[in-house]
Scaffold this motif. Structure first.
Motif, PDB file in Angstrom:
ATOM      1  N   ASN A  61      25.794  10.290  20.635  1.00  0.00           N
ATOM      2  CA  ASN A  61      26.392  11.579  21.526  1.00  0.00           C
ATOM      3  C   ASN A  61      25.315  12.683  21.771  1.00  0.00           C
ATOM      4  OD1 ASN A  61      28.869  10.813  22.486  1.00  0.00           O
ATOM      5  ND2 ASN A  61      29.899  10.943  20.769  1.00  0.00           N
ATOM      6  N   ALA A  62      24.663  12.926  20.513  1.00  0.00           N
ATOM      7  CA  ALA A  62      23.730  13.979  20.464  1.00  0.00           C
ATOM      8  C   ALA A  62      22.296  13.754  21.398  1.00  0.00           C
ATOM      9  CB  ALA A  62      23.133  14.349  18.960  1.00  0.00           C
ATOM     10  N   GLU A  63      21.848  12.406  21.061  1.00  0.00           N
ATOM     11  CA  GLU A  63      20.765  11.914  22.014  1.00  0.00           C
ATOM     12  C   GLU A  63      20.977  11.898  23.416  1.00  0.00           C
ATOM     13  OE1 GLU A  63      17.047  10.962  22.234  1.00  0.00           O
ATOM     14  OE2 GLU A  63      17.933  11.827  20.531  1.00  0.00           O
ATOM     15  N   ALA A  64      22.248  11.493  23.714  1.00  0.00           N
ATOM     16  CA  ALA A  64      22.723  11.221  25.151  1.00  0.00           C
ATOM     17  C   ALA A  64      22.568  12.314  25.910  1.00  0.00           C
ATOM     18  CB  ALA A  64      24.149  10.723  25.404  1.00  0.00           C
ATOM     19  N   GLU A  65      22.799  13.768  25.388  1.00  0.00           N
ATOM     20  CA  GLU A  65      22.699  15.063  26.219  1.00  0.00           C
ATOM     21  C   GLU A  65      21.289  15.132  26.650  1.00  0.00           C
ATOM     22  OE1 GLU A  65      24.384  18.264  23.734  1.00  0.00           O
ATOM     23  OE2 GLU A  65      26.218  17.351  23.565  1.00  0.00           O
ATOM     24  N   LYS A  66      20.316  14.638  25.794  1.00  0.00           N
ATOM     25  CA  LYS A  66      18.669  15.001  26.045  1.00  0.00           C
ATOM     26  C   LYS A  66      18.365  13.670  27.146  1.00  0.00           C
ATOM     27  CE  LYS A  66      18.075  16.089  21.209  1.00  0.00           C
ATOM     28  NZ  LYS A  66      17.413  15.377  19.778  1.00  0.00           N
ATOM     29  N   ARG A  67      18.958  12.772  26.945  1.00  0.00           N
ATOM     30  CA  ARG A  67      18.417  11.579  27.609  1.00  0.00           C
ATOM     31  C   ARG A  67      19.067  11.468  29.263  1.00  0.00           C
ATOM     32  NH1 ARG A  67      16.310   6.747  25.076  1.00  0.00           N
ATOM     33  NH2 ARG A  67      15.846   7.276  22.959  1.00  0.00           N
ATOM     34  N   ASN A  68      20.512  11.933  29.425  1.00  0.00           N
ATOM     35  CA  ASN A  68      20.939  12.029  30.789  1.00  0.00           C
ATOM     36  C   ASN A  68      20.129  12.550  31.745  1.00  0.00           C
ATOM     37  OD1 ASN A  68      22.890  10.468  29.330  1.00  0.00           O
ATOM     38  ND2 ASN A  68      24.383  12.366  29.377  1.00  0.00           N
ATOM     39  N   ILE A  69      20.186  11.882  32.895  1.00  0.00           N
ATOM     40  CA  ILE A  69      19.382  12.629  34.056  1.00  0.00           C
ATOM     41  C   ILE A  69      20.531  12.654  35.266  1.00  0.00           C
ATOM     42  CG2 ILE A  69      17.694  11.798  35.795  1.00  0.00           C
ATOM     43  CD1 ILE A  69      16.227  10.017  33.758  1.00  0.00           C
ATOM     44  N   PRO A  70      20.648  13.883  35.624  1.00  0.00           N
ATOM     45  CA  PRO A  70      21.446  14.320  36.543  1.00  0.00           C
ATOM     46  C   PRO A  70      21.183  13.599  37.987  1.00  0.00           C
ATOM     47  CG  PRO A  70      20.171  16.170  36.281  1.00  0.00           C
ATOM     48  CD  PRO A  70      19.753  15.238  35.218  1.00  0.00           C
ATOM     49  N   PRO A  71      22.154  13.346  38.857  1.00  0.00           N
ATOM     50  CA  PRO A  71      22.113  12.680  40.219  1.00  0.00           C
ATOM     51  C   PRO A  71      21.302  13.936  41.156  1.00  0.00           C
ATOM     52  CG  PRO A  71      24.445  12.940  39.892  1.00  0.00           C
ATOM     53  CD  PRO A  71      23.787  13.292  38.352  1.00  0.00           C
ATOM     54  N   VAL A  72      20.715  13.511  42.065  1.00  0.00           N
ATOM     55  CA  VAL A  72      20.351  14.282  43.265  1.00  0.00           C
ATOM     56  C   VAL A  72      21.062  14.028  44.507  1.00  0.00           C
ATOM     57  CG1 VAL A  72      18.470  14.869  44.745  1.00  0.00           C
ATOM     58  CG2 VAL A  72      18.015  14.161  42.319  1.00  0.00           C
ATOM     59  N   ASN A  73      21.865  15.096  45.050  1.00  0.00           N
ATOM     60  CA  ASN A  73      22.842  15.036  46.119  1.00  0.00           C
ATOM     61  C   ASN A  73      22.150  14.998  47.393  1.00  0.00           C
ATOM     62  OD1 ASN A  73      25.061  15.508  44.799  1.00  0.00           O
ATOM     63  ND2 ASN A  73      24.997  17.923  44.654  1.00  0.00           N
ATOM     64  N   ALA A  74      22.695  14.118  48.399  1.00  0.00           N
ATOM     65  CA  ALA A  74      21.924  14.047  49.713  1.00  0.00           C
ATOM     66  C   ALA A  74      21.968  15.491  50.252  1.00  0.00           C
ATOM     67  CB  ALA A  74      23.002  13.179  50.422  1.00  0.00           C
ATOM     68  N   ARG A  75      20.823  16.004  51.000  1.00  0.00           N
ATOM     69  CA  ARG A  75      20.731  16.974  51.682  1.00  0.00           C
ATOM     70  C   ARG A  75      20.313  16.985  53.157  1.00  0.00           C
ATOM     71  NH1 ARG A  75      15.648  18.703  51.223  1.00  0.00           N
ATOM     72  NH2 ARG A  75      14.487  17.468  50.141  1.00  0.00           N
ATOM     73  N   ILE A  76      20.609  18.181  53.841  1.00  0.00           N
ATOM     74  CA  ILE A  76      19.892  18.418  55.242  1.00  0.00           C
ATOM     75  C   ILE A  76      18.410  19.053  54.871  1.00  0.00           C
ATOM     76  CG2 ILE A  76      20.293  19.206  57.480  1.00  0.00           C
ATOM     77  CD1 ILE A  76      22.174  17.135  56.634  1.00  0.00           C
ATOM     78  N   ASP A  77      17.567  18.487  55.308  1.00  0.00           N
ATOM     79  CA  ASP A  77      16.210  19.289  55.276  1.00  0.00           C
ATOM     80  C   ASP A  77      15.882  19.576  56.794  1.00  0.00           C
ATOM     81  OD1 ASP A  77      13.620  19.111  53.541  1.00  0.00           O
ATOM     82  OD2 ASP A  77      12.965  18.323  55.547  1.00  0.00           O
TER      83      ASP A  77
END
Length: 333
Positions: A61-77
């Motif tokens: 659980n402690a290591e997961a917080e460092k390893r997790n990569i958040p998703p990137v939302n779709a967007r309008i450019d």
């Protein structure tokens, strides 16, 4: 004398029976003691596993917080318009714990990941054209728009097959109507089949009803001829207006343009096309081409250039999907 002998035999037999019973009783007690020991040992193992489980769970659980990569939302450019999202990565705590408990104590924890979809997806953005995939995803697509050029399709398919690459073919409806067998061969070789209107018109010059008819007729042919559940519409010559995008959206289709144009219809030399791709290739690039002699001659070089630069090559659906590349997931583990 005979009576004495018989009495002795009977007495001996009785002693043997009593000894056997006694021995069996000892055996029973012995086996029972073994079972008791096994139960006690199993209990000790369960107790040990629970203790180890709690320790490992805390570490994971402690290591997961460092390893997790958040998703990137779709967007309008402002330039590229609709850009798909990209899945995040999250440590699957339960599966990682199970794997850690099974691994030898000296080994490091084998972290197992799961993908996490973005909150805002491509379909949430509404009717906007798409020119490229997400810049975090090192994949490109070959878009082959087909309205003419049957004589080069065989060579193009052979190159794609040899190099194990799947492309997306956008078919003009009138071409599909006349060339169903060629279309079926393209599909049978694993390529994606999509909509390129019916008579290759300038969509922006048509009224709403005519635009609807152009897309709908080809969509119906894709379904009836190839049994395709299509997702994409590529306007001929890249000509469209907001009505085009809206009409396609109403039919469940996203309007797709391109990131890099080979301009192969002008018949440039193959090495010119290959150099252009090498200079402009980027993650999420959609590369436009047609079944021309220039594409026939340049295709192997385009594929080799992309692979040398570390790009995966997939269909439009694969490139515009928010799914992470398998290699990216494996690299995190």
């Amino acid at each position: 004398m005979m009576m004495v002998r018989k009495a002795a035999i009977v007495a001996a037999s009785m002693l043997m029976v009593l000894a056997f019973v006694s021995m069996n009783d000892d055996v029973s007690h012995f086996l029972a003691s073994l079972k008791y020991k096994e139960v006690k040992t199993a209990s000790a193992q369960v107790s040990y596993s629970q203790s180890e489980r709690e320790r490992l769970l805390s570490l994971i659980n402690a290591e997961a917080e460092k390893r997790n990569i958040p998703p990137v939302n779709a967007r309008i450019d402002r330039v590229w318009r609709a850009i798909p999202g990209y899945n995040g990565l999250e440590v699957d705590v339960e599966k990682t714990l199970e794997a850690a408990l099974l691994a030898p104590p000296a080994e490091t924890i084998p972290y197992i990941y799961k993908e996490v979809e973005p909150e805002i997806k491509l379909n949430d953005l509404g009717p906007h054209p798409i020119y490229r995939g997400n810049p975090n995803k090192k994949m490109i697509s070959l878009m082959i728009n087909v309205a003419w050029g049957n004589e080069y399709i065989d060579s193009i398919l052979n190159t794609l097959k040899k190099d194990k690459v799947k492309a997306t073919f956008f078919l003009d409806g009138s071409w599909l109507n006349k060339n169903a067998e060629i279309a079926k061969r393209i599909q049978a070789e694993g390529h994606e089949m999509s909509n390129h209107a019916y008579t290759h018109p300038d969509m922006s010059a048509l009224n709403r009803q005519a635009q609807h008819s152009q897309i709908a007729k080809t969509e119906a042919l894709l379904k009836s001829t190839l049994n395709v559940n299509n997702k994409w519409f590529a306007p001929p010559s890249g000509a469209f207006n907001q009505a085009t995008v809206q009409i396609a959206e109403e039919m469940g289709l996203k309007t797709v343009l391109w990131t890099i144009d080979t301009i192969d219809w002008q018949k440039p030399p193959a090495d010119t096309i290959i150099r252009k791709i090498a200079q402009k290739i980027e993650p999420g690039a959609l590369i436009l081409m047609h079944p021309t002699s220039s594409t026939r001659d340049a295709l192997a070089g385009i594929i080799a250039t992309a692979k040398e630069k570390g790009y995966a090559i997939g269909t439009v659906s694969e490139t515009l999907s928010s799914k992470r590349l398998k290699a990216a997931v494996e690299a995190a583990q």
